[in-house]
Design a protein around this motif. Structure first.
Motif, mmCIF file in Angstrom:
data_model
loop_
_atom_site.group_PDB
_atom_site.id
_atom_site.type_symbol
_atom_site.label_atom_id
_atom_site.label_comp_id
_atom_site.label_asym_id
_atom_site.label_seq_id
_atom_site.Cartn_x
_atom_site.Cartn_y
_atom_site.Cartn_z
ATOM 1 N N ASN A 152 -4.318 3.452 9.966
ATOM 2 C CA ASN A 152 -4.891 2.222 8.786
ATOM 3 C C ASN A 152 -5.604 1.349 9.958
ATOM 4 O O ASN A 152 -4.747 0.626 10.811
ATOM 5 C CB ASN A 152 -4.209 1.854 7.730
ATOM 6 N N LYS A 158 -13.319 5.202 -1.910
ATOM 7 C CA LYS A 158 -12.476 4.520 -2.162
ATOM 8 C C LYS A 158 -11.802 5.308 -3.378
ATOM 9 O O LYS A 158 -10.747 5.257 -3.999
ATOM 10 C CB LYS A 158 -12.155 2.819 -2.096
ATOM 11 N N PHE A 190 -13.854 0.930 2.061
ATOM 12 C CA PHE A 190 -12.367 2.544 2.375
ATOM 13 C C PHE A 190 -13.387 3.809 2.596
ATOM 14 O O PHE A 190 -13.605 4.432 1.763
ATOM 15 C CB PHE A 190 -11.801 2.231 1.663
ATOM 16 N N LEU A 245 -6.712 -1.328 -1.572
ATOM 17 C CA LEU A 245 -8.372 -0.893 -0.642
ATOM 18 C C LEU A 245 -9.525 -1.489 -0.835
ATOM 19 O O LEU A 245 -9.834 -2.356 -1.449
ATOM 20 C CB LEU A 245 -9.037 0.983 -1.192
ATOM 21 N N PHE A 284 0.500 -1.062 -0.267
ATOM 22 C CA PHE A 284 -0.276 0.168 0.065
ATOM 23 C C PHE A 284 0.508 1.652 0.333
ATOM 24 O O PHE A 284 0.431 2.375 -0.532
ATOM 25 C CB PHE A 284 -0.617 -0.121 1.368
#
Length: 120
Positions: free
Chosen positions: A119, A63, A51, A47, A31
């Motif tokens: 995250n 996303k 997201f 993703l 990522f």
């Protein structure tokens, strides 16, 4: 683009007890690389469909918007400066985040932001 985006650079906190599982470590690095390289196909793959990025002004984007903003040819980010990286790892998951300085150019205008990111 209305808000700068952040690439992740992850470093274990001092005294971190639980190591990040190898698959999560690999996904995290992939990522990071996809963001730095503005790699749309990799971002699409990495993703989750649900997201959500919440910007400093409280605006949420999904996303598709995140990828559109990150790959906008009129926006260039400098390498992210992570001041404080954090990891909270548990069986089956983790929260990776920190405090960072994000700088770059957005449609010709320089920007600089101090951000906190996480995250899951």
């Amino acid at each position: 683009m209305t808000a700068p985006l952040a690439a992740l650079v992850l470093v274990a906190s001092p005294g971190q007890a639980a190591p990040l599982p190898a698959d999560l470590e690999a996904a995290s690095r992939a990522f990071d690389r996809a963001q730095a390289e503005r790699d749309r196909p990799a971002l699409e793959r990495l993703l989750a469909e649900d997201f959500v990025l919440v910007s400093g002004n409280g605006r949420a984007e999904g996303k598709a918007q995140f990828i559109r903003d990150l790959t906008d040819p009129e926006v260039r980010e400098d390498p992210l400066q992570v001041l404080e990286a954090t990891r909270n790892v548990w069986n089956g998951g983790a929260v990776l985040g920190g405090l960072a300085i994000l700088t770059g150019t957005d449609h010709g205008a320089r920007f600089s932001a101090r951000i906190r990111f996480s995250n899951v």
